[in-house]
Design an enzyme around this catalytic site. Sequence first.
Site, PDB file in Angstrom:
ATOM      1  N   GLY A  41      11.514 -11.682  32.441  1.00  0.00           N
ATOM      2  CA  GLY A  41      11.695 -12.371  31.171  1.00  0.00           C
ATOM      3  C   GLY A  41      10.622 -12.058  30.145  1.00  0.00           C
ATOM      4  O   GLY A  41       9.576 -11.490  30.448  1.00  0.00           O
TER       5      GLY A  41
ATOM      6  N   CYS B 248      16.444 -10.997  31.378  1.00  0.00           N
ATOM      7  CA  CYS B 248      15.691 -10.756  30.155  1.00  0.00           C
ATOM      8  C   CYS B 248      16.633 -10.169  29.106  1.00  0.00           C
ATOM      9  O   CYS B 248      17.456  -9.308  29.412  1.00  0.00           O
ATOM     10  CB  CYS B 248      14.534  -9.797  30.417  1.00  0.00           C
ATOM     11  SG  CYS B 248      13.485  -9.486  28.991  1.00  0.00           S
TER      12      CYS B 248
ATOM     13  N   ASN C 115       7.657   3.564  37.476  1.00  0.00           N
ATOM     14  CA  ASN C 115       8.194   3.417  38.825  1.00  0.00           C
ATOM     15  C   ASN C 115       9.701   3.621  38.801  1.00  0.00           C
ATOM     16  O   ASN C 115      10.408   2.919  38.070  1.00  0.00           O
ATOM     17  CB  ASN C 115       7.879   2.026  39.382  1.00  0.00           C
ATOM     18  CG  ASN C 115       6.400   1.839  39.645  1.00  0.00           C
ATOM     19  OD1 ASN C 115       5.823   2.520  40.473  1.00  0.00           O
ATOM     20  ND2 ASN C 115       5.778   0.928  38.907  1.00  0.00           N
TER      21      ASN C 115
ATOM     22  N   GLU D 184      11.479 -13.905  41.115  1.00  0.00           N
ATOM     23  CA  GLU D 184      10.436 -13.421  42.002  1.00  0.00           C
ATOM     24  C   GLU D 184       9.056 -13.630  41.387  1.00  0.00           C
ATOM     25  O   GLU D 184       8.895 -13.576  40.165  1.00  0.00           O
ATOM     26  CB  GLU D 184      10.635 -11.934  42.319  1.00  0.00           C
ATOM     27  CG  GLU D 184      11.825 -11.687  43.230  1.00  0.00           C
ATOM     28  CD  GLU D 184      11.967 -10.225  43.606  1.00  0.00           C
ATOM     29  OE1 GLU D 184      12.563  -9.960  44.662  1.00  0.00           O
ATOM     30  OE2 GLU D 184      11.506  -9.357  42.856  1.00  0.00           O
TER      31      GLU D 184
ATOM     32  N   SER E  16       2.085 -11.645  28.473  1.00  0.00           N
ATOM     33  CA  SER E  16       2.538 -10.341  28.017  1.00  0.00           C
ATOM     34  C   SER E  16       3.790 -10.496  27.165  1.00  0.00           C
ATOM     35  O   SER E  16       4.675 -11.300  27.474  1.00  0.00           O
ATOM     36  CB  SER E  16       2.839  -9.437  29.218  1.00  0.00           C
ATOM     37  OG  SER E  16       3.382  -8.206  28.801  1.00  0.00           O
TER      38      SER E  16
ATOM     39  N   CYS F 233      13.023  -0.684  32.625  1.00  0.00           N
ATOM     40  CA  CYS F 233      12.763  -1.869  33.449  1.00  0.00           C
ATOM     41  C   CYS F 233      14.046  -2.330  34.130  1.00  0.00           C
ATOM     42  O   CYS F 233      15.074  -2.542  33.471  1.00  0.00           O
ATOM     43  CB  CYS F 233      12.199  -2.988  32.571  1.00  0.00           C
ATOM     44  SG  CYS F 233      11.885  -4.527  33.456  1.00  0.00           S
TER      45      CYS F 233
ATOM     46  N   CYS G 120       5.476  -2.455  38.972  1.00  0.00           N
ATOM     47  CA  CYS G 120       5.862  -2.817  37.612  1.00  0.00           C
ATOM     48  C   CYS G 120       7.244  -2.286  37.248  1.00  0.00           C
ATOM     49  O   CYS G 120       7.522  -1.103  37.365  1.00  0.00           O
ATOM     50  CB  CYS G 120       4.824  -2.269  36.634  1.00  0.00           C
ATOM     51  SG  CYS G 120       5.174  -2.640  34.922  1.00  0.00           S
TER      52      CYS G 120
END
Length: 376
Positions: free
Chosen positions: A174, A129, A304, A95, A205, A136, A349
């Site tokens: 990732g 990832c 989130n 995405e 990042s 996450c 996020c």
Amino acid sequence: MSVLCRVCVCVCVYIYIYIYIFIPCFIICLSCVFRYVIQNPNCEWEEVPSLPSTAYLLLRSKFKPSISTIHSVVESSDDVTTKLLIKLQNGAFVEAVIMRYDTRLGKYGGKPRPGGPRATLCISSQVGCKMGCKFCATGSMGFKNNLSSGEIVEQLVHASRLSHIRNVVFMGMGEPLNNYAALIEAIRVMTGSPFQLSPKRITVSTVGIIHAIKKIQSDMPNLNLAVSLHAPVQDIRCQIMPAARAFPLEKLMDTLQEYQKNSQQKIFIEYIMLDRVNDEEQHAHQLGNLLEPFEVVVNLIPFNPIGTLSHFKTSSEQRVTSFQKILRGTYDIRTTIRKQMGQDISGACGQLVVNMPDNRSIGGGSLITDIEDLHL
């Protein structure tokens, strides 16, 4: 003239023609081809105008206009966030997220901010990832594969057909520095024709891949570096970011100090606010002491929810504000609170795990609110 001299003259003429005529023309042709493909999705090579006949043969035999396709486009009810689901050549999905905003809204230093309507694209660098951050959703997928430089760049190509992209952030699915070669190659394409993005409008990042941080400053100067710190001490970092065990906080901070000394640039610090985990006053003071020697911008990120994938809770607005006041007031560290957008389309996020109609989780990403503009 001797035979040897004639040979030397012929070689020199050939080299001159190759270097000063053929190569520039080929580069110009590639630039024209790239621009045409961007403006005309799903085109055939024969439709690209004004190329030498040999160029068409080469393109047909060696290249495809696009190695990825847009599977779906989802618009948020906030009217500024768009999520792209992109299908890769191996059948996997990633995405990318576009966020449109107006920099004139809000103030900087007590004064109205300059600028106008802009758009930031959040890009993925891997499918899944391997960092396994517990807050996450993407981390819950595990690592699938690296994206090629072309697959990374084509996220920008697809997004550019929907919005004029001003900034790019590698904060999607990732760990970008774990796909280092493709990352650097993709950025070089983005800063060249036809995109012509300034390196100062590209942010990479990382959770803190020390050896790659040391390398990227020399390989790609003037980029913005954002570090996903998320905790002021090593123990907490390891609890919420298992990969942090390989990158001790003390060594990471030494590396960042050297990076800043060489680059003379601000470093962006990302800090997710987890209720009763890393959002206490003591944590704010620990973070302030840790970052006081640096020139940084701290971006506080309200957590989130990601369903049953995580047990963490979102810090209250009061806790986030108090945390910010300590960093600003006591340590004079510039601190912002990230404005979340796209939550209704799982576009905020850490939320992005792609759910296809059969509910298979196959993708992910993240979103920010234009971190590049924080250095203005």
